[in-house]
Design a protein around this motif. Sequence first.
Motif, PDB file in Angstrom:
ATOM      1  N   GLU A   1       0.843  -1.208   0.000  1.00  0.00           N
ATOM      2  CA  GLU A   1       0.000   0.000   0.000  1.00  0.00           C
ATOM      3  C   GLU A   1       0.873   1.251   0.000  1.00  0.00           C
ATOM      4  O   GLU A   1       0.610   2.213  -0.721  1.00  0.00           O
ATOM      5  CB  GLU A   1      -0.921   0.008   1.222  1.00  0.00           C
ATOM      6  CG  GLU A   1      -1.989  -1.064   1.151  1.00  0.00           C
ATOM      7  CD  GLU A   1      -2.880  -1.086   2.378  1.00  0.00           C
ATOM      8  OE1 GLU A   1      -3.956  -1.686   2.305  1.00  0.00           O
ATOM      9  OE2 GLU A   1      -2.501  -0.508   3.422  1.00  0.00           O
ATOM     10  N   ASN A   2       1.909   1.214   0.809  1.00  0.00           N
ATOM     11  CA  ASN A   2       2.826   2.351   0.873  1.00  0.00           C
ATOM     12  C   ASN A   2       3.472   2.596  -0.491  1.00  0.00           C
ATOM     13  O   ASN A   2       3.598   3.730  -0.945  1.00  0.00           O
ATOM     14  CB  ASN A   2       3.897   2.076   1.937  1.00  0.00           C
ATOM     15  CG  ASN A   2       5.021   3.079   1.878  1.00  0.00           C
ATOM     16  OD1 ASN A   2       5.988   2.904   1.143  1.00  0.00           O
ATOM     17  ND2 ASN A   2       4.901   4.157   2.623  1.00  0.00           N
ATOM     18  N   PHE A   3       3.877   1.508  -1.139  1.00  0.00           N
ATOM     19  CA  PHE A   3       4.580   1.649  -2.417  1.00  0.00           C
ATOM     20  C   PHE A   3       3.659   2.211  -3.502  1.00  0.00           C
ATOM     21  O   PHE A   3       4.107   2.862  -4.442  1.00  0.00           O
ATOM     22  CB  PHE A   3       5.126   0.288  -2.862  1.00  0.00           C
ATOM     23  CG  PHE A   3       6.083   0.379  -4.019  1.00  0.00           C
ATOM     24  CD1 PHE A   3       7.388   0.813  -3.823  1.00  0.00           C
ATOM     25  CD2 PHE A   3       5.687   0.042  -5.298  1.00  0.00           C
ATOM     26  CE1 PHE A   3       8.272   0.906  -4.890  1.00  0.00           C
ATOM     27  CE2 PHE A   3       6.564   0.126  -6.372  1.00  0.00           C
ATOM     28  CZ  PHE A   3       7.865   0.561  -6.166  1.00  0.00           C
TER      29      PHE A   3
ATOM     30  N   TYR B   1       1.142  10.073  -1.728  1.00  0.00           N
ATOM     31  CA  TYR B   1       0.610  11.084  -0.813  1.00  0.00           C
ATOM     32  C   TYR B   1       1.586  11.364   0.331  1.00  0.00           C
ATOM     33  O   TYR B   1       1.629  12.451   0.879  1.00  0.00           O
ATOM     34  CB  TYR B   1      -0.724  10.543  -0.290  1.00  0.00           C
ATOM     35  CG  TYR B   1      -1.598  11.475   0.519  1.00  0.00           C
ATOM     36  CD1 TYR B   1      -1.825  12.795   0.148  1.00  0.00           C
ATOM     37  CD2 TYR B   1      -2.262  10.992   1.651  1.00  0.00           C
ATOM     38  CE1 TYR B   1      -2.668  13.613   0.891  1.00  0.00           C
ATOM     39  CE2 TYR B   1      -3.109  11.792   2.396  1.00  0.00           C
ATOM     40  CZ  TYR B   1      -3.301  13.109   2.019  1.00  0.00           C
ATOM     41  OH  TYR B   1      -4.132  13.898   2.760  1.00  0.00           O
ATOM     42  N   HIS B   2       2.397  10.332   0.673  1.00  0.00           N
ATOM     43  CA  HIS B   2       3.320  10.490   1.799  1.00  0.00           C
ATOM     44  C   HIS B   2       4.669  11.097   1.403  1.00  0.00           C
ATOM     45  O   HIS B   2       5.500  11.370   2.252  1.00  0.00           O
ATOM     46  CB  HIS B   2       3.569   9.125   2.463  1.00  0.00           C
ATOM     47  CG  HIS B   2       4.318   8.144   1.595  1.00  0.00           C
ATOM     48  ND1 HIS B   2       3.715   7.314   0.685  1.00  0.00           N
ATOM     49  CD2 HIS B   2       5.649   7.875   1.486  1.00  0.00           C
ATOM     50  CE1 HIS B   2       4.626   6.565   0.075  1.00  0.00           C
ATOM     51  NE2 HIS B   2       5.806   6.892   0.530  1.00  0.00           N
ATOM     52  N   PHE B   3       4.895  11.288   0.110  1.00  0.00           N
ATOM     53  CA  PHE B   3       6.248  11.653  -0.340  1.00  0.00           C
ATOM     54  C   PHE B   3       6.732  12.971   0.260  1.00  0.00           C
ATOM     55  O   PHE B   3       7.868  13.067   0.710  1.00  0.00           O
ATOM     56  CB  PHE B   3       6.299  11.739  -1.876  1.00  0.00           C
ATOM     57  CG  PHE B   3       6.446  10.391  -2.528  1.00  0.00           C
ATOM     58  CD1 PHE B   3       5.764   9.286  -2.072  1.00  0.00           C
ATOM     59  CD2 PHE B   3       7.285  10.238  -3.629  1.00  0.00           C
ATOM     60  CE1 PHE B   3       5.895   8.052  -2.686  1.00  0.00           C
ATOM     61  CE2 PHE B   3       7.426   9.012  -4.245  1.00  0.00           C
ATOM     62  CZ  PHE B   3       6.734   7.920  -3.781  1.00  0.00           C
ATOM     63  N   ALA B   4       5.861  13.983   0.238  1.00  0.00           N
ATOM     64  CA  ALA B   4       6.300  15.294   0.725  1.00  0.00           C
ATOM     65  C   ALA B   4       6.652  15.231   2.208  1.00  0.00           C
ATOM     66  O   ALA B   4       7.531  15.951   2.670  1.00  0.00           O
ATOM     67  CB  ALA B   4       5.215  16.328   0.477  1.00  0.00           C
TER      68      ALA B   4
ATOM     69  N   ILE C   1       7.747  12.370   4.056  1.00  0.00           N
ATOM     70  CA  ILE C   1       8.845  11.509   4.538  1.00  0.00           C
ATOM     71  C   ILE C   1      10.003  11.310   3.556  1.00  0.00           C
ATOM     72  O   ILE C   1      11.003  10.718   3.928  1.00  0.00           O
ATOM     73  CB  ILE C   1       8.323  10.131   5.020  1.00  0.00           C
ATOM     74  CG1 ILE C   1       7.817   9.256   3.871  1.00  0.00           C
ATOM     75  CG2 ILE C   1       7.255  10.291   6.085  1.00  0.00           C
ATOM     76  CD1 ILE C   1       7.528   7.817   4.307  1.00  0.00           C
ATOM     77  N   HIS C   2       9.876  11.768   2.324  1.00  0.00           N
ATOM     78  CA  HIS C   2      10.949  11.507   1.344  1.00  0.00           C
ATOM     79  C   HIS C   2      11.582  12.794   0.816  1.00  0.00           C
ATOM     80  O   HIS C   2      11.447  13.121  -0.372  1.00  0.00           O
ATOM     81  CB  HIS C   2      10.402  10.720   0.144  1.00  0.00           C
ATOM     82  CG  HIS C   2       9.916   9.348   0.448  1.00  0.00           C
ATOM     83  ND1 HIS C   2      10.562   8.482   1.309  1.00  0.00           N
ATOM     84  CD2 HIS C   2       8.844   8.664  -0.017  1.00  0.00           C
ATOM     85  CE1 HIS C   2       9.896   7.336   1.356  1.00  0.00           C
ATOM     86  NE2 HIS C   2       8.843   7.424   0.577  1.00  0.00           N
ATOM     87  N   PRO C   3      12.312  13.541   1.670  1.00  0.00           N
ATOM     88  CA  PRO C   3      12.877  14.811   1.177  1.00  0.00           C
ATOM     89  C   PRO C   3      13.848  14.630   0.006  1.00  0.00           C
ATOM     90  O   PRO C   3      13.804  15.403  -0.958  1.00  0.00           O
ATOM     91  CB  PRO C   3      13.597  15.380   2.413  1.00  0.00           C
ATOM     92  CG  PRO C   3      13.755  14.243   3.366  1.00  0.00           C
ATOM     93  CD  PRO C   3      12.627  13.306   3.091  1.00  0.00           C
TER      94      PRO C   3
ATOM     95  N   GLN D   1      12.819   5.086   5.041  1.00  0.00           N
ATOM     96  CA  GLN D   1      11.717   5.992   5.377  1.00  0.00           C
ATOM     97  C   GLN D   1      10.375   5.263   5.233  1.00  0.00           C
ATOM     98  O   GLN D   1       9.492   5.364   6.086  1.00  0.00           O
ATOM     99  CB  GLN D   1      11.777   7.224   4.452  1.00  0.00           C
ATOM    100  CG  GLN D   1      12.995   8.103   4.731  1.00  0.00           C
ATOM    101  CD  GLN D   1      13.463   8.916   3.525  1.00  0.00           C
ATOM    102  OE1 GLN D   1      13.009   8.713   2.406  1.00  0.00           O
ATOM    103  NE2 GLN D   1      14.388   9.840   3.766  1.00  0.00           N
ATOM    104  N   ASP D   2      10.230   4.518   4.148  1.00  0.00           N
ATOM    105  CA  ASP D   2       8.975   3.789   3.922  1.00  0.00           C
ATOM    106  C   ASP D   2       8.748   2.708   4.980  1.00  0.00           C
ATOM    107  O   ASP D   2       7.643   2.548   5.496  1.00  0.00           O
ATOM    108  CB  ASP D   2       8.991   3.120   2.547  1.00  0.00           C
ATOM    109  CG  ASP D   2       8.648   4.079   1.422  1.00  0.00           C
ATOM    110  OD1 ASP D   2       7.959   5.085   1.699  1.00  0.00           O
ATOM    111  OD2 ASP D   2       9.069   3.831   0.283  1.00  0.00           O
ATOM    112  N   PHE D   3       9.803   1.946   5.264  1.00  0.00           N
ATOM    113  CA  PHE D   3       9.614   0.820   6.187  1.00  0.00           C
ATOM    114  C   PHE D   3       9.338   1.326   7.606  1.00  0.00           C
ATOM    115  O   PHE D   3       8.570   0.722   8.353  1.00  0.00           O
ATOM    116  CB  PHE D   3      10.816  -0.126   6.137  1.00  0.00           C
ATOM    117  CG  PHE D   3      11.052  -0.713   4.760  1.00  0.00           C
ATOM    118  CD1 PHE D   3       9.989  -0.858   3.868  1.00  0.00           C
ATOM    119  CD2 PHE D   3      12.320  -1.102   4.341  1.00  0.00           C
ATOM    120  CE1 PHE D   3      10.188  -1.388   2.589  1.00  0.00           C
ATOM    121  CE2 PHE D   3      12.520  -1.630   3.067  1.00  0.00           C
ATOM    122  CZ  PHE D   3      11.464  -1.766   2.192  1.00  0.00           C
TER     123      PHE D   3
HETATM  124 FE   LIG Z   1       7.551   5.967  -0.033  1.00  0.00          FE
END
Ligand SMILES: [Fe+2]
Length: 298
Positions: A123-125, A129-132, A134-136, A253-255
């Motif tokens: 689901e995360n992959f 929506y989460h990129f801004a 947690i993924h600078p 970050q994802d995990f």
């Molecule tokens: Fe991600």
Amino acid sequence: MCRHRGARICVDEAGSVKRAFQCPYHAWTYALDGNLIAAPDLTSMPDVDRVAYGLAEVHLREWLGYAWVNLADDPPSFEDDVLSAVTERLGTLEGIDGYEIDRLSVGKRIVYDVKANWKLIIENFMECYHFATIHPELTEVLPEFADGYAAQYYVGHGAEFGDEVRGFTVDGSEGFEKLPALEEDRDRKYYAITVKPQVFINLVPDHVIVHRMYPLAADRTVVECDWLCAKEVVDTGRDVSRSVELFHRVNEQDFEACERCQPAMSSRAYAHGGVLVPSEHHIGGFHVWLVRKLESAD
Ligand SMILES: [Fe+2]
Ligand code: FES
């Protein structure tokens, strides 16, 4: 698995075998076709049929340089179940050919032991929506992801590198030469493919990142991630660290986010689940797929 008393026959990660596999427990020996060819005192054991006690067969396909195994007696079609993920994402199956993945070498492999269910990782992959949040580093390289644009949703769409970005590296610096057979319009683009249920393929112009998930428990998944580079890059010992570091950080970050969600999966307060916002609606397709698989399971 040895047919005698179930010992694991081969425990090496990699290597080669010439003529036979020999079980390290009581020395039953199997030919490469799986037939039992020798065992201590085999001639005096009429009950042990060499064919009946050969190794169990599994369905196997080779694709992208990986061995794809299905343990079902009657597996679904590889075309419908696996190859279709490429067509759904890229528009055509041939769209993946230019990366010549089966000719690449492993530049780096990192194994992650994630305290989360494999479905949370899928689901995360699937959503951006989460990129801004947690993924600078990734949103520096792929600015459109900062808007939560659902890159996996639009067929054929690749996320464009930012104007100042020179390569898919942790600081946007130069990567390696574009893979030789890759079409010009694939240059400076990132594509992600989810091959349900266990594999993610990430395509960038100079390397390919492949994730394979191994669910070990309801709340634990081992993820093996390979960074595949041109053979010359690996053979000549070029520094792959800046390329690896970008997605390694994304993985961590994802995990971490998935592990943060895992405890709620067994909470009464979350028993009815959460809600999908519009840029996550396509995750609903994964839920439908999963429910159908569970319904059709024995
Ligand atoms: Fe991600
Ligand atoms: S378990 Fe393999 S030979 Fe006995």
